[in-house]
Design a protein around this motif. Sequence first.
Motif, PDB file in Angstrom:
ATOM      1  N   VAL A   1       3.641  15.363 -60.989  1.00 50.12           N
ATOM      2  CA  VAL A   1       4.907  16.004 -61.331  1.00 50.12           C
ATOM      3  C   VAL A   1       5.262  17.000 -60.238  1.00 50.12           C
ATOM      4  N   GLY A   2       6.465  16.888 -59.675  1.00 48.91           N
ATOM      5  CA  GLY A   2       6.897  17.787 -58.621  1.00 48.91           C
ATOM      6  C   GLY A   2       7.529  19.056 -59.150  1.00 48.91           C
ATOM      7  N   LYS A   3       7.714  20.003 -58.250  1.00 49.20           N
ATOM      8  CA  LYS A   3       8.369  21.256 -58.621  1.00 49.20           C
ATOM      9  C   LYS A   3       9.816  21.045 -59.040  1.00 49.20           C
ATOM     10  N   ASP A   4      10.390  19.903 -58.680  1.00 46.06           N
ATOM     11  CA  ASP A   4      11.769  19.604 -59.066  1.00 46.06           C
ATOM     12  C   ASP A   4      11.858  18.949 -60.438  1.00 46.06           C
ATOM     13  N   GLY A   5      10.721  18.909 -61.167  1.00 36.53           N
ATOM     14  CA  GLY A   5      10.729  18.325 -62.501  1.00 36.53           C
ATOM     15  C   GLY A   5      10.696  16.814 -62.514  1.00 36.53           C
ATOM     16  N   SER A   6      10.332  16.196 -61.387  1.00 28.59           N
ATOM     17  CA  SER A   6      10.337  14.739 -61.287  1.00 28.59           C
ATOM     18  C   SER A   6       8.911  14.194 -61.293  1.00 28.59           C
ATOM     19  N   ILE A   7       8.653  13.255 -62.185  1.00 28.27           N
ATOM     20  CA  ILE A   7       7.391  12.515 -62.163  1.00 28.27           C
ATOM     21  C   ILE A   7       7.571  11.384 -61.164  1.00 28.27           C
ATOM     22  N   ASP A   8       6.877  11.498 -60.046  1.00 32.49           N
ATOM     23  CA  ASP A   8       7.104  10.590 -58.923  1.00 32.49           C
ATOM     24  C   ASP A   8       5.985   9.582 -58.721  1.00 32.49           C
ATOM     25  N   TRP A   9       4.921   9.669 -59.509  1.00 29.27           N
ATOM     26  CA  TRP A   9       3.830   8.707 -59.378  1.00 29.27           C
ATOM     27  C   TRP A   9       3.156   8.529 -60.727  1.00 29.27           C
ATOM     28  N   LEU A  10       3.093   7.299 -61.176  1.00 26.78           N
ATOM     29  CA  LEU A  10       2.378   6.970 -62.410  1.00 26.78           C
ATOM     30  C   LEU A  10       2.017   5.498 -62.375  1.00 26.78           C
ATOM     31  N   CYS A  11       0.728   5.212 -62.505  1.00 28.69           N
ATOM     32  CA  CYS A  11       0.233   3.838 -62.632  1.00 28.69           C
ATOM     33  C   CYS A  11      -0.183   3.624 -64.075  1.00 28.69           C
ATOM     34  N   VAL A  12       0.231   2.524 -64.674  1.00 31.25           N
ATOM     35  CA  VAL A  12      -0.119   2.265 -66.069  1.00 31.25           C
ATOM     36  C   VAL A  12      -0.655   0.835 -66.201  1.00 31.25           C
ATOM     37  N   PRO A  13      -1.661   0.686 -67.091  1.00 28.73           N
ATOM     38  CA  PRO A  13      -2.248   1.703 -67.961  1.00 28.73           C
ATOM     39  C   PRO A  13      -3.472   2.409 -67.375  1.00 28.73           C
ATOM     40  N   ARG A  14      -3.872   2.091 -66.107  1.00 30.99           N
ATOM     41  CA  ARG A  14      -5.081   2.651 -65.525  1.00 30.99           C
ATOM     42  C   ARG A  14      -4.765   3.278 -64.167  1.00 30.99           C
ATOM     43  N   PHE A  15      -5.714   4.065 -63.688  1.00 27.90           N
ATOM     44  CA  PHE A  15      -5.552   4.658 -62.362  1.00 27.90           C
ATOM     45  C   PHE A  15      -5.223   3.607 -61.305  1.00 27.90           C
ATOM     46  N   ASP A  16      -5.902   2.452 -61.378  1.00 22.83           N
ATOM     47  CA  ASP A  16      -5.762   1.439 -60.327  1.00 22.83           C
ATOM     48  C   ASP A  16      -4.798   0.324 -60.693  1.00 22.83           C
ATOM     49  N   SER A  17      -4.006   0.521 -61.756  1.00 20.88           N
ATOM     50  CA  SER A  17      -2.940  -0.430 -62.078  1.00 20.88           C
ATOM     51  C   SER A  17      -1.776  -0.235 -61.115  1.00 20.88           C
ATOM     52  N   SER A  18      -0.820  -1.156 -61.163  1.00 18.05           N
ATOM     53  CA  SER A  18       0.375  -0.968 -60.347  1.00 18.05           C
ATOM     54  C   SER A  18       1.222   0.160 -60.937  1.00 18.05           C
ATOM     55  N   SER A  19       2.070   0.745 -60.106  1.00 16.51           N
ATOM     56  CA  SER A  19       2.840   1.921 -60.510  1.00 16.51           C
ATOM     57  C   SER A  19       4.159   1.528 -61.160  1.00 16.51           C
ATOM     58  N   CYS A  20       4.627   2.401 -62.052  1.00 14.41           N
ATOM     59  CA  CYS A  20       5.976   2.253 -62.609  1.00 14.41           C
ATOM     60  C   CYS A  20       6.902   3.339 -62.085  1.00 14.41           C
ATOM     61  N   PHE A  21       6.347   4.442 -61.573  1.00 13.04           N
ATOM     62  CA  PHE A  21       7.103   5.452 -60.844  1.00 13.04           C
ATOM     63  C   PHE A  21       6.475   5.556 -59.460  1.00 13.04           C
ATOM     64  N   SER A  22       7.246   5.243 -58.409  1.00 15.61           N
ATOM     65  CA  SER A  22       6.688   5.182 -57.052  1.00 15.61           C
ATOM     66  C   SER A  22       7.499   5.987 -56.046  1.00 15.61           C
ATOM     67  N   ARG A  23       8.329   6.899 -56.532  1.00 14.96           N
ATOM     68  CA  ARG A  23       9.129   7.713 -55.605  1.00 14.96           C
ATOM     69  C   ARG A  23       8.258   8.404 -54.561  1.00 14.96           C
ATOM     70  N   LEU A  24       7.022   8.732 -54.905  1.00  9.05           N
ATOM     71  CA  LEU A  24       6.103   9.397 -53.982  1.00  9.05           C
ATOM     72  C   LEU A  24       5.948   8.618 -52.684  1.00  9.05           C
ATOM     73  N   LEU A  25       6.054   7.292 -52.758  1.00 14.44           N
ATOM     74  CA  LEU A  25       5.862   6.444 -51.583  1.00 14.44           C
ATOM     75  C   LEU A  25       7.165   5.769 -51.152  1.00 14.44           C
ATOM     76  N   GLY A  26       8.282   6.328 -51.564  1.00 13.22           N
ATOM     77  CA  GLY A  26       9.573   5.752 -51.188  1.00 13.22           C
ATOM     78  C   GLY A  26      10.671   6.777 -51.375  1.00 13.22           C
ATOM     79  N   ASP A  27      11.608   6.472 -52.257  1.00 17.56           N
ATOM     80  CA  ASP A  27      12.690   7.400 -52.565  1.00 17.56           C
ATOM     81  C   ASP A  27      13.060   7.224 -54.033  1.00 17.56           C
ATOM     82  N   ASP A  28      14.193   7.790 -54.433  1.00 20.24           N
ATOM     83  CA  ASP A  28      14.598   7.743 -55.844  1.00 20.24           C
ATOM     84  C   ASP A  28      14.595   6.327 -56.409  1.00 20.24           C
TER      85      ASP A  28
END
Length: 653
Positions: free
Chosen positions: A41-68
């Motif tokens: 979670v960034g200081k701007d209130g944005s969750i930018d990285w989340l892999c589900v359902p496990r740490f090593d699953s593919s991501s559903c939020f990937s802004r951290l490695l791209g953009d909005d």
Amino acid sequence: MGLSAEPHIPSSEVPPASGAGLPGLIEDYAMLSDLRTAALVGKDGSIDWLCVPRFDSSSCFSRLLGDDRAGHWRITPVEEVVEVRRRYRDDTMILETDFHTAHGVVRLVDAMEPHPDHEDLPTRLIRTVYGISGSVQMRLDWVVRFAYADSVPWVRRVQEEESTECIFAVAGPDAVVLRGEPLPKPVPHQRAHEAIFTLGAGESRAWVMQYSWTAQTPPAWVDPAECLRRTERFWREWAGKIQYTGPCEGSVRRSLITLKGLIYAPSGGIVAAPTTSLPEALGGSRNWDYRYCWLRDATLTLLALDSLGCGAEAAAWRDWLLRAVAGDPADLQIMYAIDGRRHLLEWEADWLTGYHGAGPVRVGNNAFRQRQLDVYGEVMDALHLARERGLAETAESWALQRALLHDLERIWRLPDRGLWEVRGPERHFTHSRVMVWVAFDRAVHAVEEFGLPGPVERWRDLRDRVHAEVLLDGWNDQLGAFTQYYGGTELDAATLMLPMLGFLPGTDDRILGTIAAIDRDLRHGDLVDRYSTDPGISPVDGLSGREGSFIACSFWFVNALELSGRCDEALAMFHRLVALANDVGLYSEEYDSDTRRFTGNFPQAFSQLAMVDSAALLALNTPRRHEQDRRDGQVSRHHHARRHADDGHPGCS
């Protein structure tokens, strides 16, 4: 706070969310964990990285490695934010972020509910925003992209009981459901959802996003307030087990909580970091996937937790280890998936631009095929210290250790890739050779101190041979220091660990010489490089580009100072390094002193545990703690280092 008379922006005039907004700085993030996966979670209130359902699953939020457009979930004021204040709620992993605007203050509370004993429960991400003062117009942007932003889901609104609705997003095997009020609506032509609402003092809004195991029906509704209460209760009860009194107590407790958050509860495996491809240097190729269980990182994390009262993780980790390495000892790997899976084939997600354009984005890690002999020593050291702390040895565990030693007897003379997983030529790395010594040394002590069966004379002979070899071939008279590898002239911060491992006392002239050489060539202020990657020098790792200073190595320097008798320097440096953490107490893998920015994957277990390890060593200097160790029979993480001190090489006790 006083309120301005300026009118709010009408919803129809609210500027749209940026179509290509970049993520924040690495140090701007905080981590949430449910002991299965993690969100940043960034200081701007944005969750930018989340892999589900496990740490090593593919991501559903990937802004951290791209953009909005790569997926995110942002909740933030519409108007300009003049100040952001955030913290974790006491000893929990509940994040509170206060946004201060000209019209008022709102508080965003974020959490993931842990449910370690119920594998069938889905990931639950809870977000609640409270009006603290004034009246603030807010926006919620929800952009889901599965498969590392390569898959746009089919999103539909589902009518539920009592005239309520939810949003259900499905793409192939992945699905998430969002509930809350207001429920965001589709943004035309953007494949995104948005809600605009106003929050007054004393008002609140809450949302829960859950992962779904099936694309047919959404998981059942849950009460966000109750989820938050259970989350707070879990973390308070767990943190209540921490037994630490010493310097920077709050920071140490936060690091231990973070390390706990990196454990995959269903198996006991510990990930090195919850992210992939955050660059060790912008513009270089040093981007790696760290969402796996390195035996080295896992054993050191275990020791850090266990040494300060969190011992339940020790048995779970040992069970994971027995499953992961089961089979032919010759097939021992340096790393595994969190469930013990062996094949971690590396590939590139070339549709993602990478963090601030710093590609490539890698999934998987081909280092799993490397030979790293230090792993044998790490495993033997961890299991031996577990014995010393009262974890009963099992027949299966000792049989595994004997099998590993039998294999090590066969290969101990071979070169390897070393602690740093170089992608250059194999060499006889000094640290690896020392860890071979550790493996045989701990086996000897297992027989002599615990009466376990084994060929102790052969192990003792091998231990002494390796010790003599390191002193001869790992030492460079001209440099007056231990070198990175036999016959080389390069330095390596890993040699700072020799006194911690009990290989030599911290006051030995060879250790003092190594400290001085690293101080001269690898240290920059309080930061220490793991080895040189300066331009004009061909680094042993076979890669191009520089990297930041390694945060763990900086804490190793603290330990070396402490064990060499330079106690005041060690404590002062420790305090300055603790202050290097971000505002919520987290460290990345590296730090770039030129730009004063974090680099590498985040948060990094290796960095957090190095800080804890230094704190535990420094805390041993307090008479009360030292007497407690003797009184309750505990054996500290630094037992082997202190053994030399007890033999007539005084440290700072």
